[in-house]
Scaffold this motif. Structure first.
Motif, PDB file in Angstrom:
ATOM      1  N   ILE A   1       0.833  -1.202   0.000  1.00  0.00           N
ATOM      2  CA  ILE A   1       0.000   0.000   0.000  1.00  0.00           C
ATOM      3  C   ILE A   1       0.870   1.256   0.000  1.00  0.00           C
ATOM      4  O   ILE A   1       0.616   2.214  -0.742  1.00  0.00           O
ATOM      5  CB  ILE A   1      -0.954  -0.005   1.210  1.00  0.00           C
ATOM      6  N   MET A   2       1.919   1.249   0.826  1.00  0.00           N
ATOM      7  CA  MET A   2       2.831   2.389   0.880  1.00  0.00           C
ATOM      8  C   MET A   2       3.564   2.576  -0.443  1.00  0.00           C
ATOM      9  O   MET A   2       3.729   3.706  -0.929  1.00  0.00           O
ATOM     10  CB  MET A   2       3.844   2.200   2.016  1.00  0.00           C
ATOM     11  N   ASP A   3       3.996   1.475  -1.036  1.00  0.00           N
ATOM     12  CA  ASP A   3       4.751   1.526  -2.286  1.00  0.00           C
ATOM     13  C   ASP A   3       3.892   2.089  -3.418  1.00  0.00           C
ATOM     14  O   ASP A   3       4.345   2.931  -4.204  1.00  0.00           O
ATOM     15  CB  ASP A   3       5.251   0.124  -2.632  1.00  0.00           C
ATOM     16  N   GLU A   4       2.648   1.639  -3.494  1.00  0.00           N
ATOM     17  CA  GLU A   4       1.750   2.113  -4.559  1.00  0.00           C
ATOM     18  C   GLU A   4       1.407   3.591  -4.390  1.00  0.00           C
ATOM     19  O   GLU A   4       1.084   4.279  -5.359  1.00  0.00           O
ATOM     20  CB  GLU A   4       0.472   1.266  -4.590  1.00  0.00           C
ATOM     21  N   ALA A   5       1.495   4.068  -3.137  1.00  0.00           N
ATOM     22  CA  ALA A   5       1.234   5.484  -2.891  1.00  0.00           C
ATOM     23  C   ALA A   5       2.496   6.319  -3.063  1.00  0.00           C
ATOM     24  O   ALA A   5       2.467   7.543  -2.921  1.00  0.00           O
ATOM     25  CB  ALA A   5       0.679   5.676  -1.471  1.00  0.00           C
ATOM     26  N   GLY A   6       3.639   5.640  -3.357  1.00  0.00           N
ATOM     27  CA  GLY A   6       4.909   6.345  -3.519  1.00  0.00           C
ATOM     28  C   GLY A   6       5.483   6.836  -2.201  1.00  0.00           C
ATOM     29  O   GLY A   6       6.262   7.791  -2.163  1.00  0.00           O
ATOM     30  N   GLU A   7       5.115   6.152  -1.101  1.00  0.00           N
ATOM     31  CA  GLU A   7       5.528   6.614   0.225  1.00  0.00           C
ATOM     32  C   GLU A   7       6.420   5.627   0.979  1.00  0.00           C
ATOM     33  O   GLU A   7       6.704   5.821   2.158  1.00  0.00           O
ATOM     34  CB  GLU A   7       4.280   6.900   1.088  1.00  0.00           C
ATOM     35  N   LEU A   8       6.868   4.547   0.311  1.00  0.00           N
ATOM     36  CA  LEU A   8       7.717   3.565   0.988  1.00  0.00           C
ATOM     37  C   LEU A   8       9.181   3.978   0.863  1.00  0.00           C
ATOM     38  O   LEU A   8       9.790   3.814  -0.196  1.00  0.00           O
ATOM     39  CB  LEU A   8       7.500   2.170   0.384  1.00  0.00           C
ATOM     40  N   PRO A   9       9.773   4.507   1.937  1.00  0.00           N
ATOM     41  CA  PRO A   9      11.149   5.005   1.842  1.00  0.00           C
ATOM     42  C   PRO A   9      12.200   3.905   1.867  1.00  0.00           C
ATOM     43  O   PRO A   9      13.320   4.095   1.411  1.00  0.00           O
ATOM     44  CB  PRO A   9      11.268   5.893   3.087  1.00  0.00           C
ATOM     45  N   ASP A  10      11.821   2.746   2.416  1.00  0.00           N
ATOM     46  CA  ASP A  10      12.784   1.653   2.545  1.00  0.00           C
ATOM     47  C   ASP A  10      11.999   0.345   2.691  1.00  0.00           C
ATOM     48  O   ASP A  10      10.999   0.299   3.420  1.00  0.00           O
ATOM     49  CB  ASP A  10      13.668   1.870   3.784  1.00  0.00           C
ATOM     50  N   ASP A  11      12.443  -0.693   2.006  1.00  0.00           N
ATOM     51  CA  ASP A  11      11.774  -1.996   2.087  1.00  0.00           C
ATOM     52  C   ASP A  11      12.253  -2.714   3.353  1.00  0.00           C
ATOM     53  O   ASP A  11      13.106  -3.600   3.300  1.00  0.00           O
ATOM     54  CB  ASP A  11      12.081  -2.818   0.836  1.00  0.00           C
ATOM     55  N   VAL A  12      11.672  -2.332   4.485  1.00  0.00           N
ATOM     56  CA  VAL A  12      12.129  -2.838   5.785  1.00  0.00           C
ATOM     57  C   VAL A  12      11.559  -4.224   6.059  1.00  0.00           C
ATOM     58  O   VAL A  12      10.353  -4.450   5.941  1.00  0.00           O
ATOM     59  CB  VAL A  12      11.708  -1.878   6.917  1.00  0.00           C
TER      60      VAL A  12
END
Length: 333
Positions: A305-316
């Protein structure tokens, strides 16, 4: 007779003194835990149940609850030691980690497992279809927060580009979104309860869809604390989780009316009838995480969800920011 009366008075004073000392000692013996909640919402009913039913006190804890109104303010409270524990969206722990924190914030118990917002229309809609949002003015949530990201995720799921197919407003502070809609801003708005139901009751808007039902399970609101706090206070945190676990089971076993009556003091502007409708709505869509364990599937859904919103700063990775040991210990015992 006078001597007897005097002795009775002395005995009464002594008894009152003992009771007062006992009461003070009992209060002093409770360990204070400061909790910062991101907002005040019926979505967090199990937390208020734990307080009202005395489950925290049974564990020897004195929980001091404050509402910080926004994920950024909530995390600031924890990072600056203004609070011991935060109740906020899991995405905030990823943001802190990505900034290179040497004392990361760890998710240790999940309170809710779905989105808690609803799509509210200004006009009454008999047969709602997501296509009706195209060309409308949509009053969304704060950019980078879980409500906004889930909102965009659901819109895209229904073939709507939130930045091209509608007029998206995201520059209004979290605490003022409801007031902005009530004042005439937007054709649709994304709202938490009980505000959405209150608006519907007052004719200010109409609930047409649930973002929670549309988005699936996600660690929407979790309890988290700095790693250093967990290391030093593991026994205390386990007591904290045990009280919450009792509350989750109580909410599961009792009807919406009973829950609404218990938590109503936290929502003075809402009547019990409205709160019961909201609680029933959340229970029916499985919003309350009764086992409190943040799963790896849920964590991966959050990152999607974060990635699709362009808000995932790091794949933790899940193991870096999630501690399930405390919840597992509570359930086991």
């Amino acid at each position: 007779m006078r001597k007897w009366f005097k002795n009775c008075i002395l005995l009464l004073i002594a008894a009152c003194t003992v009771l007062a000392i006992t009461a003070c000692s009992s209060k002093d013996s409770l360990q204070k835990v400061r909790v910062a909640e991101v907002t005040r919402s019926i979505f967090y009913a199990p937390q208020y149940v734990a307080i009202e039913k005395g489950f925290f006190k049974e564990e020897g804890l004195d929980v001091e609850l404050k509402t910080t109104w926004g994920g950024d303010k909530t995390m600031t409270a924890v990072l600056s030691d203004g609070a011991d524990i935060a109740l906020v969206g899991s995405e905030t722990s990823i943001y802190v980690y990505a900034q290179g924190s040497t004392d990361p914030v760890i998710n240790f118990a999940q309170l809710t497992q779905t989105d808690g917002t609803f799509l509210v229309s200004r006009e009454k809609v008999e047969n709602f279809d997501w296509e009706q949002l195209k060309g409308s003015t949509f009053l969304g949530q704060r950019k980078g927060g879980m409500p906004q990201m889930v909102g965009e995720f659901v819109l895209k799921k229904h073939g709507i580009d939130p930045h091209a197919d509608l007029d998206l407003i995201q520059n209004i502070d979290f605490a003022n979104i409801a007031n902005a809609f009530a004042s005439g801003t937007g054709d649709f708005v994304q709202l938490f309860e009980p505000t959405a139901s209150v608006f519907e009751k007052e004719g200010k808007g109409y609930i047409v869809a649930s973002f929670g039902e549309e988005s699936g399970q996600v660690p929407y609101t979790t309890f988290m604390a700095k790693e250093s706090y967990l290391d030093k206070n593991e026994a205390t945190v386990e007591k904290f989780v045990r009280a919450l676990y009792k509350a989750q089971q109580w909410v599961e076993e009792n009807d919406a009316d009973e829950i609404a009556k218990l938590v109503q003091p936290y929502f003075e502007d809402s009547d019990v009838e409205t709160l019961a409708v909201v609680v029933d709505r959340y229970k029916s869509q499985g919003s309350f995480a009764k086992d409190m364990k943040l799963t790896e599937d849920g964590w991966n859904n959050l990152k999607t969800i974060m990635d699709e919103a362009g808000e995932l700063p790091d794949d933790v990775e899940y193991e870096k920011l999630v501690n399930t040991k405390i919840v597992e210990n509570v359930i086991k015992k």
